[in-house]
Every structure is written in C-alpha cells, then in structure tokens.
Design a protein around this motif. Structure first.
Motif, PDB file in Angstrom:
ATOM      1  N   PRO A 116       0.810  -1.225   0.000  1.00 44.25           N
ATOM      2  CA  PRO A 116       0.000   0.000   0.000  1.00 44.25           C
ATOM      3  C   PRO A 116       0.841   1.271   0.000  1.00 44.25           C
ATOM      4  CG  PRO A 116      -0.960  -1.615   1.483  1.00 44.25           C
ATOM      5  CD  PRO A 116       0.362  -2.187   1.012  1.00 44.25           C
ATOM      6  N   GLU A 117       1.935   1.296   0.745  1.00 48.83           N
ATOM      7  CA  GLU A 117       2.745   2.514   0.812  1.00 48.83           C
ATOM      8  C   GLU A 117       3.641   2.719  -0.413  1.00 48.83           C
ATOM      9  OE1 GLU A 117       6.530   0.709   1.106  1.00 48.83           O
ATOM     10  OE2 GLU A 117       6.253   2.858   1.303  1.00 48.83           O
ATOM     11  N   SER A 118       3.860   1.673  -1.203  1.00 47.62           N
ATOM     12  CA  SER A 118       4.737   1.805  -2.370  1.00 47.62           C
ATOM     13  C   SER A 118       3.976   1.824  -3.691  1.00 47.62           C
ATOM     14  CB  SER A 118       5.754   0.652  -2.403  1.00 47.62           C
ATOM     15  OG  SER A 118       5.127  -0.571  -2.774  1.00 47.62           O
ATOM     16  N   ALA A 119       2.651   1.722  -3.649  1.00 51.73           N
ATOM     17  CA  ALA A 119       1.861   1.548  -4.870  1.00 51.73           C
ATOM     18  C   ALA A 119       2.140   2.633  -5.913  1.00 51.73           C
ATOM     19  CB  ALA A 119       0.374   1.491  -4.529  1.00 51.73           C
ATOM     20  N   HIS A 120       2.100   3.894  -5.527  1.00 50.65           N
ATOM     21  CA  HIS A 120       2.324   4.968  -6.501  1.00 50.65           C
ATOM     22  C   HIS A 120       3.728   4.880  -7.095  1.00 50.65           C
ATOM     23  CE1 HIS A 120       2.253   8.801  -8.515  1.00 50.65           C
ATOM     24  NE2 HIS A 120       3.367   9.133  -7.890  1.00 50.65           N
ATOM     25  N   ARG A 121       4.736   4.703  -6.245  1.00 50.09           N
ATOM     26  CA  ARG A 121       6.114   4.620  -6.755  1.00 50.09           C
ATOM     27  C   ARG A 121       6.285   3.426  -7.691  1.00 50.09           C
ATOM     28  NH1 ARG A 121       6.923   5.632  -1.484  1.00 50.09           N
ATOM     29  NH2 ARG A 121       7.710   3.552  -1.037  1.00 50.09           N
ATOM     30  N   ASP A 122       5.752   2.255  -7.313  1.00 52.95           N
ATOM     31  CA  ASP A 122       5.932   1.047  -8.120  1.00 52.95           C
ATOM     32  C   ASP A 122       5.181   1.117  -9.449  1.00 52.95           C
ATOM     33  OD1 ASP A 122       7.455   0.033  -6.043  1.00 52.95           O
ATOM     34  OD2 ASP A 122       5.865  -1.248  -5.257  1.00 52.95           O
ATOM     35  N   ARG A 123       3.997   1.745  -9.452  1.00 48.95           N
ATOM     36  CA  ARG A 123       3.163   1.773 -10.661  1.00 48.95           C
ATOM     37  C   ARG A 123       3.536   2.890 -11.630  1.00 48.95           C
ATOM     38  NH1 ARG A 123      -2.266   1.200  -7.117  1.00 48.95           N
ATOM     39  NH2 ARG A 123      -2.119  -1.053  -6.691  1.00 48.95           N
ATOM     40  N   THR A 124       4.142   3.963 -11.126  1.00 52.98           N
ATOM     41  CA  THR A 124       4.422   5.101 -12.011  1.00 52.98           C
ATOM     42  C   THR A 124       5.877   5.538 -11.981  1.00 52.98           C
ATOM     43  OG1 THR A 124       3.772   6.677 -10.297  1.00 52.98           O
ATOM     44  CG2 THR A 124       2.049   5.981 -11.823  1.00 52.98           C
ATOM     45  N   VAL A 125       6.364   5.940 -10.815  1.00 52.79           N
ATOM     46  CA  VAL A 125       7.703   6.528 -10.716  1.00 52.79           C
ATOM     47  C   VAL A 125       8.776   5.516 -11.110  1.00 52.79           C
ATOM     48  CG1 VAL A 125       9.378   7.603  -9.164  1.00 52.79           C
ATOM     49  CG2 VAL A 125       6.944   8.157  -8.949  1.00 52.79           C
ATOM     50  N   LYS A 126       8.779   4.350 -10.467  1.00 57.38           N
ATOM     51  CA  LYS A 126       9.819   3.361 -10.768  1.00 57.38           C
ATOM     52  C   LYS A 126       9.650   2.776 -12.155  1.00 57.38           C
ATOM     53  CE  LYS A 126      11.011   2.066  -6.056  1.00 57.38           C
ATOM     54  NZ  LYS A 126      11.118   0.942  -5.106  1.00 57.38           N
ATOM     55  N   LEU A 127       8.408   2.592 -12.585  1.00 51.92           N
ATOM     56  CA  LEU A 127       8.154   2.098 -13.941  1.00 51.92           C
ATOM     57  C   LEU A 127       8.860   2.995 -14.956  1.00 51.92           C
ATOM     58  CD1 LEU A 127       6.229   0.093 -15.671  1.00 51.92           C
ATOM     59  CD2 LEU A 127       4.801   2.109 -15.874  1.00 51.92           C
ATOM     60  N   ARG A 128       8.710   4.295 -14.805  1.00 47.82           N
ATOM     61  CA  ARG A 128       9.335   5.249 -15.725  1.00 47.82           C
ATOM     62  C   ARG A 128      10.852   5.285 -15.559  1.00 47.82           C
ATOM     63  NH1 ARG A 128      10.758  10.220 -14.680  1.00 47.82           N
ATOM     64  NH2 ARG A 128       9.432  10.400 -12.847  1.00 47.82           N
ATOM     65  N   LYS A 129      11.311   5.329 -14.315  1.00 45.61           N
ATOM     66  CA  LYS A 129      12.754   5.462 -14.067  1.00 45.61           C
ATOM     67  C   LYS A 129      13.534   4.232 -14.522  1.00 45.61           C
ATOM     68  CE  LYS A 129      12.646   9.016 -10.581  1.00 45.61           C
ATOM     69  NZ  LYS A 129      13.398   9.983 -11.380  1.00 45.61           N
ATOM     70  N   TYR A 130      13.027   3.030 -14.252  1.00 46.07           N
ATOM     71  CA  TYR A 130      13.718   1.818 -14.698  1.00 46.07           C
ATOM     72  C   TYR A 130      13.777   1.777 -16.235  1.00 46.07           C
ATOM     73  CZ  TYR A 130      13.236  -0.103  -9.924  1.00 46.07           C
ATOM     74  OH  TYR A 130      13.296  -0.333  -8.564  1.00 46.07           O
ATOM     75  N   ALA A 131      12.699   2.179 -16.897  1.00 47.58           N
ATOM     76  CA  ALA A 131      12.691   2.191 -18.364  1.00 47.58           C
ATOM     77  C   ALA A 131      13.693   3.207 -18.901  1.00 47.58           C
ATOM     78  CB  ALA A 131      11.284   2.504 -18.881  1.00 47.58           C
ATOM     79  N   GLU A 132      13.681   4.418 -18.340  1.00 46.47           N
ATOM     80  CA  GLU A 132      14.620   5.447 -18.794  1.00 46.47           C
ATOM     81  C   GLU A 132      16.070   5.023 -18.590  1.00 46.47           C
ATOM     82  OE1 GLU A 132      13.358   8.886 -16.600  1.00 46.47           O
ATOM     83  OE2 GLU A 132      11.739   9.343 -18.025  1.00 46.47           O
TER      84      GLU A 132
END
Length: 194
Positions: A116-132
């Motif tokens: 629950p506390e990581s949902a936003h980071r895992d679904r958006t922030v990290k998704l974008r950063k790992y791809a970049e």
C-alpha cells in the motif's frame, strides 16, 4: 516535535546523491533515493509481501541458468540522484559480498511487489525510471484478493518506455530474461475458512 537527527540533513543544498546512501549507517534498512530525496520504508511489511518475495526469489533461483544471479533488496544506481531498491533483480554479475548497488546495465529484470505505501512509486515513478535507465524487463506484482498477479513489461528501445506484455494470474511463463515457469498459485497458501 523532536529535532531531526544530523544524519537526516542533506550534506549539500542540492540534496542527496547516490553515493551518500553508503555513508548513512543510521538510516533505516530499506532506504531509497528518489530524485535526490531519501525515501524510508518504515511501515511494517505484510506477511503476503514477504511470502511473495521469498517465493519469487526461490522460483527464479531454481530456474536461473549458470552465471545468472537473483538478488533481493539491493539498490540500483540509476543516476547520481536515483538509487531505488527493488524487491528483486536479476543480474549476470558474479556474487560480490561487499556490493551495495548495481548499475542499470548490470540488471536484466527488476521485480517490485506492491505494498500500500509503495503503490504509486511502483506503478508510475519506478516504472518510468527503470525504463529510462534501460533495464530490459520489469515485473510488478499486485495483490488481487490474496493472489499474486504479475504485470509484465518489456522495454521498447526506440521509445525508451515499457510496453505491457501480459498480466499473469495462476501461472507465469516467460522466455526472457531466461526461460521462466512459475506457478503463482503456490506462492501464497490457500485461504482456510471455518
């Protein structure tokens, strides 16, 4: 309100840099760096999260070919201001007991098990950063009524973004980054009702 401990104050006006994480022995165990800000994972992890991470670790380790390593909770130095800590990563670098981070070029798969506390980071922030950063494969594991559901992404090199490949329930079969066959239903115990 108590004053912040000295170690929580950024060492410079620009904030924190990736190498600073190795100089913070007082920081909580799962401290990440996102855009120059420290992110602390302080809430207790649910048993479900731990069970899924352990099951995936064992499943991947049992199927990994020689020369492929599975690591838990190791940071990836994406750039000078970002050093996230995925739940799992796959690398072809040999084991090094003193390693504290990996470069994106060393990582072929990142797995995040959503809390629950990581949902936003895992679904958006990290998704974008790992791809970049060019990491070829990303799996995001969600809790769907107690069962793990794996959202599988692959890097689209021309755009530098992840393309969704599949959403796996019950079982996961993937040819990359190495042949993987996982029975997702066995990662969690069945619910018992009176």
């Amino acid at each position: 309100m108590a004053a912040l401990p000295d170690w929580m104050r950024p060492p410079r006006a620009e904030g924190w840099f990736a190498e600073d994480l190795d100089r913070l022995p007082e920081a909580p165990r799962h401290t990440e760096l996102i855009d120059g800000a420290l992110v602390f994972i302080l809430s207790p992890q649910r048993s479900w999260h731990g069970r899924i991470v352990t099951g995936l670790t064992v499943g991947l380790m049992n199927q990994a070919p020689e020369g492929v390593e599975i690591e838990r909770e190791m940071t990836i130095r994406l750039d000078s201001r970002n050093r996230p800590e995925p739940d799992l990563l796959v690398t072809s670098l040999p084991f090094d007991a003193d390693r504290t981070w990996y470069a994106p070029t060393d990582v072929s798969l990142v797995v995040e098990v959503v809390s629950p506390e990581s949902a936003h980071r895992d679904r958006t922030v990290k998704l974008r950063k790992y791809a970049e950063a060019g990491i070829p494969h990303y799996w995001r594991v969600e809790d769907e009524k107690g069962s793990p559901v794996v959202h599988v992404y692959e890097l689209d090199a021309p755009t530098g973004t992840y393309a969704p490949v599949t959403i796996a329930r019950d079982s996961l079969e993937r040819p990359v980054p190495f042949p993987v066959s996982l029975d997702l239903a066995k990662l969690t115990p069945p619910l018992t009702r009176p």
